[in-house]
Design an enzyme around this catalytic site. Structure first.
Site, mmCIF file in Angstrom:
data_model
loop_
_atom_site.group_PDB
_atom_site.id
_atom_site.type_symbol
_atom_site.label_atom_id
_atom_site.label_comp_id
_atom_site.label_asym_id
_atom_site.label_seq_id
_atom_site.Cartn_x
_atom_site.Cartn_y
_atom_site.Cartn_z
ATOM 1 N NE ARG A 55 -3.719 -2.225 2.486
ATOM 2 C CZ ARG A 55 -4.772 -2.593 1.750
ATOM 3 N NH1 ARG A 55 -5.171 -1.852 0.751
ATOM 4 N NH2 ARG A 55 -5.415 -3.705 2.028
ATOM 5 N N GLY A 103 -8.137 1.839 -5.146
ATOM 6 C CA GLY A 103 -6.982 2.726 -5.010
ATOM 7 C C GLY A 103 -6.008 2.517 -6.161
ATOM 8 C CB THR A 137 -12.007 -5.389 -4.861
ATOM 9 O OG1 THR A 137 -12.880 -5.389 -3.737
ATOM 10 C CG2 THR A 137 -12.859 -5.458 -6.111
ATOM 11 C CB ILE A 138 -11.034 -9.510 -0.916
ATOM 12 C CG1 ILE A 138 -11.526 -10.779 -0.265
ATOM 13 C CG2 ILE A 138 -10.931 -8.447 0.128
ATOM 14 C CD1 ILE A 138 -11.135 -11.960 -1.016
ATOM 15 C CG ASP A 139 -13.438 -5.338 0.935
ATOM 16 O OD1 ASP A 139 -13.219 -6.459 1.433
ATOM 17 O OD2 ASP A 139 -12.979 -4.277 1.394
ATOM 18 C CG MET A 148 -11.313 -9.212 5.204
ATOM 19 S SD MET A 148 -9.917 -9.044 4.135
ATOM 20 C CE MET A 148 -8.611 -9.042 5.356
ATOM 21 C CD GLU A 183 -12.361 -5.279 7.265
ATOM 22 O OE1 GLU A 183 -11.429 -5.333 8.062
ATOM 23 O OE2 GLU A 183 -12.220 -5.306 6.034
ATOM 24 C CE1 TYR A 211 -5.098 -9.035 6.588
ATOM 25 C CE2 TYR A 211 -5.450 -9.480 8.911
ATOM 26 C CZ TYR A 211 -5.210 -8.586 7.894
ATOM 27 O OH TYR A 211 -5.090 -7.255 8.152
ATOM 28 N NE ARG A 224 -5.864 -9.892 2.708
ATOM 29 C CZ ARG A 224 -5.572 -8.635 2.970
ATOM 30 N NH1 ARG A 224 -6.459 -7.686 2.694
ATOM 31 N NH2 ARG A 224 -4.428 -8.285 3.482
HETATM 32 N N1 LIG Z 1 -5.901 8.417 -5.518
HETATM 33 C C1 LIG Z 1 -4.804 7.708 -5.749
HETATM 34 N N2 LIG Z 1 -3.886 8.134 -6.643
HETATM 35 C C2 LIG Z 1 -2.766 7.423 -6.887
HETATM 36 N N3 LIG Z 1 -2.485 6.251 -6.290
HETATM 37 C C3 LIG Z 1 -3.343 5.773 -5.392
HETATM 38 C C4 LIG Z 1 -4.554 6.465 -5.063
HETATM 39 N N4 LIG Z 1 -5.221 5.748 -4.127
HETATM 40 C C5 LIG Z 1 -4.457 4.661 -3.881
HETATM 41 N N5 LIG Z 1 -3.346 4.669 -4.632
HETATM 42 C C6 LIG Z 1 -2.286 3.665 -4.632
HETATM 43 O O1 LIG Z 1 -2.804 2.415 -5.048
HETATM 44 C C7 LIG Z 1 -2.190 1.357 -4.329
HETATM 45 C C8 LIG Z 1 -3.221 0.438 -3.748
HETATM 46 O O2 LIG Z 1 -4.221 1.162 -3.045
HETATM 47 P P1 LIG Z 1 -5.033 0.527 -1.830
HETATM 48 O O3 LIG Z 1 -6.129 1.459 -1.501
HETATM 49 O O4 LIG Z 1 -4.075 0.178 -0.748
HETATM 50 O O5 LIG Z 1 -5.539 -0.869 -2.348
HETATM 51 P P2 LIG Z 1 -6.628 -1.261 -3.436
HETATM 52 O O6 LIG Z 1 -6.103 -0.861 -4.758
HETATM 53 O O7 LIG Z 1 -6.716 -2.704 -3.294
HETATM 54 O O8 LIG Z 1 -7.876 -0.527 -3.080
HETATM 55 C C9 LIG Z 1 -1.290 1.989 -3.292
HETATM 56 O O9 LIG Z 1 0.048 1.869 -3.726
HETATM 57 C C10 LIG Z 1 -1.745 3.437 -3.236
HETATM 58 O O10 LIG Z 1 -0.690 4.332 -2.949
HETATM 59 O O1 LIG Z 2 -4.578 -5.453 6.603
HETATM 60 P P1 LIG Z 2 -4.573 -5.026 5.180
HETATM 61 O O2 LIG Z 2 -3.634 -5.783 4.339
HETATM 62 O O3 LIG Z 2 -4.410 -3.547 5.041
HETATM 63 O O4 LIG Z 2 -5.963 -5.394 4.568
HETATM 64 C C1 LIG Z 2 -7.162 -5.122 5.179
HETATM 65 C C2 LIG Z 2 -8.180 -4.645 4.200
HETATM 66 O O5 LIG Z 2 -8.064 -5.215 2.947
HETATM 67 C C3 LIG Z 2 -9.338 -5.477 2.396
HETATM 68 O O6 LIG Z 2 -9.398 -6.857 2.174
HETATM 69 C C4 LIG Z 2 -9.606 -4.762 1.119
HETATM 70 O O7 LIG Z 2 -8.485 -4.193 0.674
HETATM 71 P P2 LIG Z 2 -8.312 -3.639 -0.786
HETATM 72 O O8 LIG Z 2 -8.956 -2.307 -0.853
HETATM 73 O O9 LIG Z 2 -6.866 -3.645 -0.943
HETATM 74 O O10 LIG Z 2 -8.963 -4.585 -1.731
HETATM 75 C C5 LIG Z 2 -10.336 -4.998 3.409
HETATM 76 O O11 LIG Z 2 -11.445 -5.809 3.484
HETATM 77 C C6 LIG Z 2 -9.535 -4.932 4.659
HETATM 78 O O12 LIG Z 2 -9.976 -3.900 5.485
HETATM 79 MG MG LIG Z 3 -9.590 -0.693 -1.820
#
Ligand SMILES: Nc1ncnc2c1ncn2[C@@H]1O[C@H](COP(=O)(O)OP(=O)(O)O)[C@@H](O)[C@H]1O
Ligand SMILES: O=P(O)(O)OC[C@H]1O[C@](O)(COP(=O)(O)O)[C@@H](O)[C@@H]1O
Ligand SMILES: [Mg+2]
Length: 485
Positions: A164, A191, A218-220, A263, A319, A374, A377
């Site tokens: 992240r 993200g 996305t697991i969610d 989750m 959660e 965990y 996933r």
């Molecule tokens: N608005 C954004 N602009 C650019 N990068 C982002 C943004 N939001 C999240 N990211 C990047 O995307 C990656 C994954 O985001 P995260 O929210 O942790 O997981 P997910 O993609 O599963 O929702 C991270 O490296 C984060 O820095």
């Molecule tokens: O402890 P971590 O690795 O941050 O992950 C927890 C979170 O990841 C999730 O599985 C979803 O994460 P993503 O947005 O990365 O898909 C949530 O349900 C949970 O809150």
């Molecule tokens: Mg996310």
């Protein structure tokens, strides 16, 4: 140097209210790119397939339920191989990155991108970016080929690592440019897709011949537009094991409560589907459906009644549910490296609150708390998710080879499509508690809705009677899509 033609969404309007929300193409800003015949036309596996190449005008409707006289509505470009490609095999230098939390199927997607590139298009140079976005500039790369990825689909996690935070657009694009990478496959959640979108914008600004492709993870199941995300089925299946254990514990104890936390940060899909699949669950609590503990119609009253009637019960909690009950001020909530709110452990808090309630009222109760978050996933994807991952990966590769860019490869109404990034990032997919699916759940658990008549009537007032098409005529609340078709 003239600027790219336009950063505006590519929208094509057609007769009968047809709208194509199209994806960018490299020729939008590099109009003189040469094309080449698709090498698949000489591939014995495909040359026998009638109409193997997708017609340029094929598109897939976003909504399949329509009214007789209603507009045709929004469509997405159909995914698949095109007759002409914009990359020669030897020219392609691809990379794959995985970001965000884990999800079953990540390794399968990686495997199938590598296999599609090498077996279908003869690509030899493929890099894995180590450890998410920051891997582009802060870590080493991992060379990938069909041998390296051969059996990775049997393992959970991601062989190239994830993280992240660490998204530095300029450093990432500098790294892409310096390494001579021209196809970027980005696997991740909401993200990650936002990150992919800004990478694409920067690449377009620099007018690089680089295709940027997102694959939604996305697991969610919180990503909008797509039918469901890969790994979701596997996660729901894995959750059954925890629910079954909770049921066994509950049944075997006097006034037993099996309590399972799953989750679901903002979207309660895993909890909802795990509940519907199990049939042993008496109460499902999700972030979208507020609830309260004390008094008439509250959770404690329901638990007492269910224990009195059945002698045991199972509660499934997402959660993100009940966070407001636990911490009144959410403003001070700490964030993770990506800017997501770090949730407090509502499972522990709620199970303790239930125990305290029964103790205070001198009632016997045995609560067993199971937290498999965990575990659901970290497992490898099941058979159906493996097929899904394969199709997603193949579609992603066909699109990049055909010169499309700035898109997420996704399943819409059972068809593979290319969806522009802005549609993926503008909203979140949430369970709509005034939809039929939540009603189905309520009728299967027979739990209270925890909504007063005022809440439902106010929600209903805002909903149009027939919210079928996003034609701009009605103000549809964000994301009302059901997961199953
Ligand atoms: N608005 C954004 N602009 C650019 N990068 C982002 C943004 N939001 C999240 N990211 C990047 O995307 C990656 C994954 O985001 P995260 O929210 O942790 O997981 P997910 O993609 O599963 O929702 C991270 O490296 C984060 O820095
Ligand atoms: O402890 P971590 O690795 O941050 O992950 C927890 C979170 O990841 C999730 O599985 C979803 O994460 P993503 O947005 O990365 O898909 C949530 O349900 C949970 O809150
Ligand atoms: Mg996310």
């Amino acid at each position: 140097m003239s600027s790219p033609r336009s950063n505006k969404p590519k929208i094509v309007n057609g007769p009968g209210g047809y709208i194509l929300q199209d994806v960018p193409h490299l020729i939008d800003y590099l109009p003189d790119l040469p094309t080449y015949p698709n090498p698949l036309q000489d591939n014995p596996a495909y040359s026998v397939v009638k109409q193997y190449f997708v017609h340029a005008d094929d598109s897939v409707p976003e909504k399949v339920v329509v009214h007789k006289d209603g507009p045709r509505g929004v469509h997405f470009r159909r995914a698949g191989p095109r007759q002409k490609v914009y990359f020669e095999s030897d020219e392609v230098h691809a990379c794959i990155v995985t970001c965000g939390g884990l999800c079953p199927g990540l390794n399968t997607v990686i495997r199938e991108i590598v296999s599609s590139l090498s077996y279908m298009y003869g690509v030899k140079r493929i890099l894995g970016i180590d450890g998410g976005y920051r891997g582009f500039y802060a870590k080493n790369t991992i060379p990938l080929n069909s041998k390296v990825v051969n059996d990775i689909h049997k393992r959970g996690g991601t062989i190239i690592g994830t993280s992240r935070g660490g998204h530095d657009t300029n450093k990432i694009v500098d790294s892409i440019q310096d390494r001579g990478i021209n196809q970027v496959y980005i696997i991740g959640g909401d993200g990650t897709q936002r990150g992919a979108s800004v990478i694409f914008e920067e690449i377009r600004r620099r007018r690089l011949k680089v295709a940027v492709v997102g694959i939604p993870k996305t697991i969610d199941n919180d990503i909008p537009v797509i039918d469901k995300s890969f790994g979701f089925d596997t996660a729901v299946e894995e959750a059954q094991r925890a629910i079954n254990a909770a049921h066994v514990e509950a049944e075997s104890n006097e006034n037993g409560i099996g309590f399972v936390k799953l989750m679901g940060r903002y979207s309660g899909y895993i909890a909802m589907y795990a509940t519907l699949a199990s049939r042993d669950v008496d109460c499902c609590l999700i972030p979208e459906s507020p609830f309260y503990l004390e008094g008439e119609g509250g959770l404690f009253e329901f638990i007492e009644r269910r224990l009195k009637d059945h002698g045991h019960m199972v509660i499934v909690l997402a959660e993100g549910a009940g966070q407001d009950l636990m911490c009144k001020s959410m403003e001070s909530t700490p964030m993770d490296a990506s800017g997501n709110k770090l949730l407090k452990d509502v499972g522990l808090w709620l199970s303790q609150s239930i125990k305290d309630h029964f103790k205070k009222n001198k009632m016997v109760m045995n609560l067993k708390y199971i937290d498999p978050t965990y575990m659901i996933r970290a497992v490898p994807s099941n058979a159906s998710d493996n097929v899904y991952c394969t199709l997603l990966a193949q579609s992603a590769v066909h699109g990049a080879m055909a010169g499309y860019t700035g898109y997420t490869s996704g399943l819409v109404n059972g068809r593979q499509t290319y969806i522009p990034f802005y549609r993926i990032t503008e909203t979140q997919n949430n369970v709509v508690i005034t939809d039929r699916m939540w009603a189905r759940l309520l009728s299967s658990t027979n739990q209270p809705s925890f909504l007063g008549p005022k809440d439902t009537s106010e929600e209903k007032k805002e909903l149009p009677e027939t919210p079928l098409l996003d034609d701009g005529a009605v103000d549809i609340p964000p994301v009302t899509k059901e997961v199953t078709k």
